[in-house]
Design a protein around this motif. Structure first.
Motif, PDB file in Angstrom:
ATOM      1  N   LYS A 208      68.055  -8.868  10.376  1.00 50.68           N
ATOM      2  CA  LYS A 208      67.170  -9.932  10.844  1.00 50.68           C
ATOM      3  C   LYS A 208      66.242  -9.416  11.934  1.00 50.68           C
ATOM      4  O   LYS A 208      65.022  -9.668  11.909  1.00 50.68           O
ATOM      5  N   VAL A 209      66.815  -8.673  12.889  1.00 49.92           N
ATOM      6  CA  VAL A 209      65.992  -8.119  13.976  1.00 49.92           C
ATOM      7  C   VAL A 209      64.978  -7.135  13.428  1.00 49.92           C
ATOM      8  O   VAL A 209      63.796  -7.147  13.800  1.00 49.92           O
ATOM      9  N   PHE A 210      65.433  -6.242  12.511  1.00 50.11           N
ATOM     10  CA  PHE A 210      64.520  -5.248  11.940  1.00 50.11           C
ATOM     11  C   PHE A 210      63.389  -5.924  11.176  1.00 50.11           C
ATOM     12  O   PHE A 210      62.215  -5.533  11.295  1.00 50.11           O
ATOM     13  N   SER A 211      63.730  -6.923  10.368  1.00 54.57           N
ATOM     14  CA  SER A 211      62.695  -7.625   9.600  1.00 54.57           C
ATOM     15  C   SER A 211      61.700  -8.311  10.520  1.00 54.57           C
ATOM     16  O   SER A 211      60.485  -8.277  10.286  1.00 54.57           O
ATOM     17  N   LEU A 212      62.226  -8.923  11.589  1.00 58.40           N
ATOM     18  CA  LEU A 212      61.344  -9.598  12.539  1.00 58.40           C
ATOM     19  C   LEU A 212      60.413  -8.599  13.215  1.00 58.40           C
ATOM     20  O   LEU A 212      59.196  -8.829  13.312  1.00 58.40           O
ATOM     21  N   VAL A 213      60.979  -7.478  13.675  1.00 60.09           N
ATOM     22  CA  VAL A 213      60.154  -6.455  14.329  1.00 60.09           C
ATOM     23  C   VAL A 213      59.140  -5.872  13.359  1.00 60.09           C
ATOM     24  O   VAL A 213      57.970  -5.653  13.700  1.00 60.09           O
ATOM     25  N   TYR A 214      59.588  -5.630  12.110  1.00 62.04           N
ATOM     26  CA  TYR A 214      58.685  -5.056  11.107  1.00 62.04           C
ATOM     27  C   TYR A 214      57.535  -6.011  10.803  1.00 62.04           C
ATOM     28  O   TYR A 214      56.372  -5.586  10.714  1.00 62.04           O
ATOM     29  N   ASP A 215      57.861  -7.291  10.624  1.00 67.51           N
ATOM     30  CA  ASP A 215      56.806  -8.278  10.337  1.00 67.51           C
ATOM     31  C   ASP A 215      55.815  -8.364  11.499  1.00 67.51           C
ATOM     32  O   ASP A 215      54.597  -8.431  11.278  1.00 67.51           O
ATOM     33  N   ARG A 216      56.359  -8.367  12.721  1.00 70.02           N
ATOM     34  CA  ARG A 216      55.452  -8.435  13.877  1.00 70.02           C
ATOM     35  C   ARG A 216      54.611  -7.170  13.989  1.00 70.02           C
ATOM     36  O   ARG A 216      53.430  -7.224  14.367  1.00 70.02           O
ATOM     37  N   GLN A 217      55.216  -6.028  13.657  1.00 69.33           N
ATOM     38  CA  GLN A 217      54.451  -4.784  13.693  1.00 69.33           C
ATOM     39  C   GLN A 217      53.321  -4.809  12.666  1.00 69.33           C
ATOM     40  O   GLN A 217      52.194  -4.400  12.967  1.00 69.33           O
ATOM     41  N   LYS A 218      53.633  -5.279  11.449  1.00 71.91           N
ATOM     42  CA  LYS A 218      52.591  -5.362  10.421  1.00 71.91           C
ATOM     43  C   LYS A 218      51.499  -6.327  10.843  1.00 71.91           C
ATOM     44  O   LYS A 218      50.309  -6.053  10.623  1.00 71.91           O
ATOM     45  N   THR A 219      51.900  -7.442  11.450  1.00 76.88           N
ATOM     46  CA  THR A 219      50.898  -8.398  11.925  1.00 76.88           C
ATOM     47  C   THR A 219      50.034  -7.786  13.011  1.00 76.88           C
ATOM     48  O   THR A 219      48.797  -7.932  13.003  1.00 76.88           O
ATOM     49  N   ALA A 220      50.686  -7.068  13.959  1.00 78.54           N
ATOM     50  CA  ALA A 220      49.937  -6.427  15.037  1.00 78.54           C
ATOM     51  C   ALA A 220      49.006  -5.356  14.490  1.00 78.54           C
ATOM     52  O   ALA A 220      47.852  -5.226  14.928  1.00 78.54           O
ATOM     53  N   GLU A 221      49.501  -4.568  13.514  1.00 79.21           N
ATOM     54  CA  GLU A 221      48.651  -3.537  12.918  1.00 79.21           C
ATOM     55  C   GLU A 221      47.467  -4.157  12.195  1.00 79.21           C
ATOM     56  O   GLU A 221      46.347  -3.635  12.257  1.00 79.21           O
ATOM     57  N   SER A 222      47.716  -5.266  11.516  1.00 81.52           N
ATOM     58  CA  SER A 222      46.621  -5.939  10.816  1.00 81.52           C
ATOM     59  C   SER A 222      45.571  -6.459  11.799  1.00 81.52           C
ATOM     60  O   SER A 222      44.370  -6.269  11.605  1.00 81.52           O
ATOM     61  N   LYS A 223      46.069  -7.091  12.874  1.00 83.52           N
ATOM     62  CA  LYS A 223      45.133  -7.602  13.873  1.00 83.52           C
ATOM     63  C   LYS A 223      44.387  -6.463  14.566  1.00 83.52           C
ATOM     64  O   LYS A 223      43.184  -6.561  14.828  1.00 83.52           O
ATOM     65  N   PHE A 224      45.129  -5.369  14.847  1.00 80.96           N
ATOM     66  CA  PHE A 224      44.486  -4.231  15.498  1.00 80.96           C
ATOM     67  C   PHE A 224      43.439  -3.608  14.590  1.00 80.96           C
ATOM     68  O   PHE A 224      42.371  -3.189  15.049  1.00 80.96           O
ATOM     69  N   SER A 225      43.747  -3.547  13.280  1.00 81.75           N
ATOM     70  CA  SER A 225      42.779  -2.999  12.334  1.00 81.75           C
ATOM     71  C   SER A 225      41.522  -3.854  12.284  1.00 81.75           C
ATOM     72  O   SER A 225      40.395  -3.337  12.307  1.00 81.75           O
TER      73      SER A 225
END
Length: 460
Positions: A208-225
């Motif tokens: 659960k923690v990994f999925s949450l961190v991964y989703d937030r990372q993908k969201t952050a990468e998308s926003k950063f892109s």
């Protein structure tokens, strides 16, 4: 395969390996703990029986006598009724079997572990699981015995004047490990269930923690892109805007003399019958063309500033040379003062570029107040925590207003009719190339001060 799925597979595999390995590692400890516990029970039972039936040290010495056999049968024969018993041997101090449930063994020295027998003779209880040893005999229900539980317990003396640690013999008991293996198997199943359940709960939490961190990372990468693309677009727009503004300024600078060239060429066409007038017009055309050429050359000089050659330079000598050159170029009689409290100051800079930047500031100061002196000063100055030097040029003119201050370093901006608007922008560019900056400020007592700040030891 997505990272969360990869994490799930690896985590589950690790948890399974951990559960299995833990069970396999703990099984020998469980087995030995149970065997030790049973050995204590056997020791206490054997000594209680030997005391109850009056087994004596003399029985171990004269083990073939009828009295000795009677004592042994009544004492140790009871052990044959214990569940899973496969073999019983009683040794004396000479390691001779004095009694056994197999009469053929009496009088022999048969043991697979003489070291354990010796330790038990010294009063130490010994217990082990022997998975490879088979006892000749049949266990309950007619099944052969595979593997044994072996206990070596001392039989203590009970005579007056002896201590409990004095052993008159050793009893070795061999038992069927079936019940023990079943108990260990149940314990291992229970252990695996507990560890597996805890591991599964841990897996769910980590996943659960990994999925949450991964989703937030993908969201952050998308926003950063998206932010990066937007930033690049804004920078490109700013570059195009600055280029368009620069091109407009250049076009404006060239437009006036070119319009004059066209107008005077048209007049010359109409005055072709008057050679003298044509010569005058051609002179005006040449003058306008020369002005266009000068504008183009000034633009080219801005590009040449990008190239520099560094060298250790004495700043005081550079300032003196620049003042002398400026006086000779602008006004031989104009007064330019120089003062400093600093010793010889050497920096690694491009002396040609620094001299040009200082020349532009002094030239502007002279034009701001032609009938008043200009003061040049060299001081040390700390800027944003960085040590440096500051070359200040102070004039006695009217200063500048807020609107002019916003455009001071803008190329081609000038407040003089005969100015080209490149002096301050070029000076600022040179200072920035050396890690410094040009600072403009109005003075409370009147006039303005333009300063070149350079970091000590900095290089472009």
């Amino acid at each position: 395969m997505t990272p969360p799925r990869m994490f799930a597979m690896v985590s589950l595999m690790m948890i399974i390996i951990m559960v299995v390995c833990t069970g396999l590692i703990q099984a020998p400890f469980f087995r030995q703990s149970i065997i030790d516990r049973e050995a204590v029970v056997v020791r206490d039972l054997v000594n209680a029986l030997s005391l109850e039936h009056g087994v004596l040290l003399s029985d171990f010495q004269d083990y073939s006598s009828g009295q000795a056999r009677q004592h042994f049968d009544s004492s140790f024969g009871t052990l044959k009724r214990l569940h899973g018993t496969a073999r019983i041997k009683v040794f004396n101090r000479d390691n001779i079997i004095v009694w056994s449930d197999d009469p053929t063994l009496v009088g022999t020295k048969r043991t697979a572990h003489p070291e354990r027998l010796a330790a038990a003779m010294r009063g130490e209880m010994q217990a082990l699981f022997n998975p490879s040893r088979n006892i000749s005999g049949i266990a309950e229900h007619g099944q052969p015995i595979i593997g044994t539980i072996e206990c070596y317990v001392p039989i203590y003396l009970h005579e007056i004047g002896t201590t409990r640690m004095d052993a008159m013999g050793v009893l070795s008991l061999y038992r069927d490990p079936k019940d023990l293996n079943q108990t260990i198997q149940k314990d291992m199943y229970l252990l695996w269930e507990v560890i597996g359940g805890a591991g599964f709960i841990l897996f769910l939490a980590l996943y659960k923690v990994f999925s949450l961190v991964y989703d937030r990372q993908k969201t952050a990468e998308s926003k950063f892109s998206k932010l990066t693309l937007e930033h690049e677009r804004i920078v490109q727009i700013e570059k195009m805007s600055a280029m368009g503004e620069l091109v407009g300024e250049i076009a404006h600078q060239l437009n006036n003399p070119l319009v004059g060239v066209i107008n005077m060429a048209q007049l010359a066409e109409r005055q072709v019958h008057d050679p003298q007038r044509v010569l005058e017009l051609l002179a005006q055309v040449r003058k306008a063309g020369t002005e266009c050429r000068d504008i183009v050359q000034r633009i080219l000089r801005i590009n040449q500033i990008s190239r520099s050659e560094l060298a250790p330079t004495d700043i005081q000598d550079l300032i003196h040379d620049t003042i002398t050159f400026c006086q000779q170029s602008v006004d031989l009689k104009h007064r330019v003062d120089f003062s400093t409290s600093q010793p010889k100051t050497a920096l690694t800079v491009d002396p040609v570029l620094i001299r040009q930047a200082l020349f532009n500031l002094i030239h502007n100061a002279i034009l701001a107040a032609p009938d008043k002196p200009v003061h040049v000063a060299l001081t040390t100055c700390n800027r944003d925590g960085v040590n440096g030097i500051q070359i200040s040029v102070t004039d006695a003119g009217d200063g500048f207003g807020p609107e002019v201050a916003a455009k001071l370093f803008k190329p081609f901006f000038t407040t003089r009719s005969n100015g080209n608007g490149l002096g301050l922008p070029v000076a600022q560019h040179i200072a920035i190339k050396h890690g410094g900056v040009v600072i403009a400020e109005n003075l409370t007592e009147g006039g303005a001060r333009f300063s070149i700040w350079l970091p000590t030891g900095a290089t472009p």
